[in-house]
Design an enzyme around this catalytic site. Sequence first.
Site, PDB file in Angstrom:
ATOM      1  N   PRO A 171       0.838  -1.207   0.000  1.00 26.86           N
ATOM      2  CA  PRO A 171       0.000   0.000   0.000  1.00 26.86           C
ATOM      3  C   PRO A 171       0.872   1.255   0.000  1.00 26.86           C
ATOM      4  O   PRO A 171       1.713   1.428   0.882  1.00 26.86           O
ATOM      5  CB  PRO A 171      -0.799  -0.124   1.300  1.00 26.86           C
ATOM      6  CG  PRO A 171       0.033  -0.995   2.190  1.00 26.86           C
ATOM      7  CD  PRO A 171       0.771  -1.944   1.282  1.00 26.86           C
ATOM      8  N   ASP A 343       5.796   3.546   1.680  1.00 27.35           N
ATOM      9  CA  ASP A 343       5.104   2.344   2.136  1.00 27.35           C
ATOM     10  C   ASP A 343       4.213   2.747   3.317  1.00 27.35           C
ATOM     11  O   ASP A 343       4.711   3.061   4.399  1.00 27.35           O
ATOM     12  CB  ASP A 343       6.139   1.293   2.559  1.00 27.35           C
ATOM     13  CG  ASP A 343       5.492  -0.015   3.022  1.00 27.35           C
ATOM     14  OD1 ASP A 343       4.277  -0.040   3.249  1.00 27.35           O
ATOM     15  OD2 ASP A 343       6.233  -1.010   3.157  1.00 27.35           O
ATOM     16  N   HIS A 344       2.900   2.717   3.094  1.00 28.63           N
ATOM     17  CA  HIS A 344       1.981   3.219   4.114  1.00 28.63           C
ATOM     18  C   HIS A 344       1.846   2.273   5.309  1.00 28.63           C
ATOM     19  O   HIS A 344       1.189   2.621   6.296  1.00 28.63           O
ATOM     20  CB  HIS A 344       0.598   3.471   3.496  1.00 28.63           C
ATOM     21  CG  HIS A 344      -0.134   4.596   4.140  1.00 28.63           C
ATOM     22  ND1 HIS A 344       0.119   5.038   5.430  1.00 28.63           N
ATOM     23  CD2 HIS A 344      -1.144   5.402   3.684  1.00 28.63           C
ATOM     24  CE1 HIS A 344      -0.680   6.040   5.717  1.00 28.63           C
ATOM     25  NE2 HIS A 344      -1.460   6.274   4.690  1.00 28.63           N
ATOM     26  N   ARG A 345       2.450   1.112   5.251  1.00 28.70           N
ATOM     27  CA  ARG A 345       2.397   0.226   6.416  1.00 28.70           C
ATOM     28  C   ARG A 345       3.260   0.751   7.559  1.00 28.70           C
ATOM     29  O   ARG A 345       2.963   0.497   8.732  1.00 28.70           O
ATOM     30  CB  ARG A 345       2.861  -1.184   6.022  1.00 28.70           C
ATOM     31  CG  ARG A 345       1.937  -1.900   5.039  1.00 28.70           C
ATOM     32  CD  ARG A 345       2.528  -3.227   4.613  1.00 28.70           C
ATOM     33  NE  ARG A 345       3.796  -3.042   3.912  1.00 28.70           N
ATOM     34  CZ  ARG A 345       4.554  -4.062   3.476  1.00 28.70           C
ATOM     35  NH1 ARG A 345       4.173  -5.316   3.685  1.00 28.70           N
ATOM     36  NH2 ARG A 345       5.688  -3.823   2.837  1.00 28.70           N
TER      37      ARG A 345
END
Length: 371
Positions: A171, A343-345
């Site tokens: 994501p 990286d939205h994590r």
Amino acid sequence: MGGSAPAAAAPPPAEAAAPPPPTAPVAAEPKAEAAPPPPAQAAPAVTAPAPAAPQRRTDGRIIATPYAKKLAKELRVDLSQVVGTGVNGRIDGADVEAFAAGNGAVAAPVAASTPAPAAPAAPAAPASDAQAPAPVAPAATPAQAVGGTIEKFTSLQAAVARNMEASLAVPEFRVCTSITTDKLDALYKKLKPKGVTMTGLLCKAVGVALADHPIMFAACTPDGAGIQYNEHVNVAVAVAMPDGGLITPVLQDADQTDIYQLSRNWADLVKRARSKSLKPNEYSSGNFTVSNLGMFDVDNFDAILPVGTAAILAVGSSKPMVVATVDGKIGVEKRMQVNITCDHRIVYGADAAQFLQTLKSVIENPDQLTM
């Protein structure tokens, strides 16, 4: 005498006992429904009246269904030459297919059946079969039309393709900002005679900014359950290879290496990358990536996040722009746009924005890059 004798006029016993001659073939008429009609007198088969032949519209209008229009475009059929079989001369997909299959011939309705011949006629084919248009050959693909060829990936291109596909599972989000580069350009002009490159300056600025934001050069753990922080700031830079594909030579410890050595390291890495003589750790140990298309006069773009890293920075070209200064006047400044993909994590919007603020401060006040 006293006993009675047989009468002389009586017929002989044999004749009297004989059965009467058969009468069915000679005298009796068969029932009409029991005997088949003579072949010559067989009644004609009962058929539905023939539909009227399609007529071209007299007003010149072309009425066609959306699918017929789309199909006509694909098959290169001129709808003005097609006679529609629908209501009020409307052209449907079957009309277009029939026209294309018949090289211009319009499919006529099924004609009325003629009387059956003397011999029993074979069952007529279903009307749907009789009216079905001939199959249309699939249109040639562009590659077939021009005689194209297929070229297999090189091993490097195949590796890039696999990494790009793997990145789709991550994501992502993107943030961008504009940075004034007048002072950086002046510094580059001053240091260029000493072998300093613009890539070296940019990577040094990125390394200095990253040192204040450890999350930006971290990585999500392979199981997706944690964050792996890295000890060194290793900036990878995307380089296009002459025979296709990309490789990312890595400037180790970009935050601590001085700008002169960093520029020399970069020149050596590029030379050996082009000759395909880099060691694996020299192109696979990066934990933050820079992609610079500004040298190709690209204003801005978004980069795809490499697998196993937290972010990649896309750098556009630096161009003069008319701006309003802090004192309310109109001026001209050189600005470039940078876009960061994260990286939205593990990285959030605030993390990316704060990093870009730091990077902007470093580039707009670049004196610390020579320390």
